[in-house]
Design an enzyme around this catalytic site. Structure first.
Site, PDB file in Angstrom:
ATOM      1  N   ASN A  27       0.844  -1.196   0.000  1.00  0.00           N
ATOM      2  CA  ASN A  27       0.000   0.000   0.000  1.00  0.00           C
ATOM      3  C   ASN A  27       0.879   1.246   0.000  1.00  0.00           C
ATOM      4  O   ASN A  27       2.107   1.156  -0.017  1.00  0.00           O
ATOM      5  CB  ASN A  27      -0.963  -0.028   1.197  1.00  0.00           C
ATOM      6  CG  ASN A  27      -0.214  -0.104   2.516  1.00  0.00           C
ATOM      7  OD1 ASN A  27       0.545   0.794   2.859  1.00  0.00           O
ATOM      8  ND2 ASN A  27      -0.391  -1.195   3.248  1.00  0.00           N
ATOM      9  N   ASP A  39      -4.796  -9.692  13.060  1.00  0.00           N
ATOM     10  CA  ASP A  39      -4.934  -8.306  13.514  1.00  0.00           C
ATOM     11  C   ASP A  39      -3.886  -8.073  14.611  1.00  0.00           C
ATOM     12  O   ASP A  39      -4.062  -8.544  15.751  1.00  0.00           O
ATOM     13  CB  ASP A  39      -6.354  -8.067  14.040  1.00  0.00           C
ATOM     14  CG  ASP A  39      -6.592  -6.593  14.361  1.00  0.00           C
ATOM     15  OD1 ASP A  39      -5.676  -5.959  14.946  1.00  0.00           O
ATOM     16  OD2 ASP A  39      -7.665  -6.075  14.017  1.00  0.00           O
TER      17      ASP A  39
END
Ligand SMILES: Cc1cc2nc3c(=O)[nH]c(=O)nc-3n(C[C@H](O)[C@H](O)[C@H](O)COP(=O)(O)O)c2cc1C
Length: 399
Positions: free
Chosen positions: A213, A311
């Site tokens: 990203n 996570d």
């Protein structure tokens, strides 16, 4: 932190004096006013003209200069009285010895003695041959200097100008420009261990391709620097970035989300604070191809299957006796609503929400702090300045 600060930069007679020209530029670039003081020996290594040109100001090199002018009669006292900090870089073994014993036989050492140490801190960056540094006399002087509350930046270890390898190299200019900021920062995290993640992750598709990203790592690196300035011992777990490791920060390089989680699990149990800034990929490919996926001659395109990544923040926050956890949320819409939801889901005390596309890669950022007390908006500012504000906010909540 250096904007508008007046720094007296002392330069003594060592080879590393060439690095001080770059240091002067960096201090000026950060908004500081720099007054350069040189010893006679320093002028053998680099000319005053270089510093006069870089600072746009006179270079002070003589205890007896300008004695005819009443105004400048007391340069040896005035210069550090007006200054916000004094840094001697490079600092020779000789000047260290003089400072340790309160000698004042040139302008520089007079300024050291005559300064008001409660408002003009002094730091030195020793630079010398490894034998000079290891000499018991130098080590004795170092102890005295530290005992007197003088900050000592470095020295580093490595190859020396004389070809020997060992302790005694002056820190690099960029490291010193960061180190001096710590003189102006409240030591609100002194003794604390802080773990920070930064940058993007990279999830491999095959040996040459991957998913990533637009995160640059700037916010996380700025926070690592600000926390170190505030006295914390900082470990920075970083995805792939092009950034230099901040001064006095331990960096652990990782690539994937799983690699980042493994590193965080290793360090989190010894940490007081965990700040998750990294933009971690939510998914990875189910199977990484062993060989490069070949382009087909017909119009067939490969089908990729994704699985969810762990996570990291939630994993750390849900452990027994977790560190104080701070999360970052990059959203493109409903910033506060999505941010609050994320904070409650992860069970963390503080979440910092920012606009993803506006923040990724930029030098500025605007954030909203979300905690039990509500919503606290901070003005748009540089990531460096924001990082110092956020460290102060975190320290205040922790205490
Ligand atoms: C080529 C050369 C390089 C030197 N490099 C250093 C050095 O890196 N560190 C140091 O402590 N002294 C070094 N010295 C010795 C100092 O210049 C010398 O001790 C001098 O008196 C220091 O004066 P000052 O502290 O007033 O600047 C060097 C001397 C020479 C001739």
């Amino acid at each position: 932190m250096l904007q508008g600060k007046h720094i007296v930069l002392g330069i003594t007679g060592g080879i590393a004096a060439y690095k001080s020209a770059q240091l002067t530029r960096l201090l000026k670039k950060r908004g500081a006013r720099v007054s350069v003081v040189m010893t006679e020996s320093a002028k053998q290594f680099i000319t005053p003209l270089t510093f006069a040109s870089l600072t746009g100001d006179a270079v002070y090199d003589d205890l007896w200069q300008n004695r005819s002018s009443a105004d400048s009669n007391i340069t040896h006292i005035n210069l550090t009285r007006e200054a916000d900090a004094m840094l001697i870089a490079p600092c020779t073994a000789n000047t260290m010895a003089k400072i340790a014993h309160g000698m004042a036989d040139d302008l520089l050492t007079n300024l050291v003695l005559a300064r008001d140490s409660s408002r003009c801190p002094l730091a030195i960056a020793p630079a010398m041959n490894m034998q000079m540094w290891a000499n018991p006399a130098t080590q004795r002087n170092l102890k005295l200097i530290k005992h007197d509350g003088i900050h000592v930046f470095g020295p580093a270890s490595g190859e020396q100008a004389c070809g020997e390898v060992g302790d005694g190299r002056m820190l690099e200019a960029a490291e010193l420009a960061q180190a001096i900021e710590s003189l102006f920062v409240t030591q609100s995290l002194k003794g604390k261990k802080v773990l920070i993640t930064a940058g993007p992750t990279f999830e491999a598709i095959d040996p040459v391709r991957g998913l990533t990203n637009r995160s640059s790592g700037k916010m996380g690196y700025a926070l690592a620097h600000a926390a170190a300035c505030a006295g914390a011992q900082v470990t920075l777990v970083s995805g792939p970035t092009h950034l230099d490791t901040p001064f006095q920060v331990t960096r652990v390089d990782v690539e994937s989300a799983q690699g980042m989680l493994d590193a965080c699990l290793q360090y989190s149990s010894q940490s007081d604070i965990f700040i998750a800034v990294a933009a971690v990929a939510d998914w990875r490919t189910a199977n990484v191809a062993t060989h490069k996926i070949k382009k087909q001659d017909d119009n067939d395109v490969p089908m990729l299957t994704f699985v969810q990544n762990p996570d990291i923040l939630q994993t750390i926050a849900s452990r027994n006796n977790p560190p104080y956890c701070v999360g970052f949320a990059a959203e493109t819409e409903h910033l506060i609503e999505f941010g609050q939801r994320k904070r409650l889901k992860k069970g963390i005390p503080l979440l910092i929400a920012n606009n993803g596309p506006a923040a990724f890669g930029a030098d500025d950022n605007q954030v909203v702090l979300l905690d039990d007390a509500g919503i606290h908006e901070l003005p748009k500012q540089s990531k460096i300045s924001l990082a110092h504000t956020l460290v102060a906010e975190i320290a205040q909540r922790l205490n």
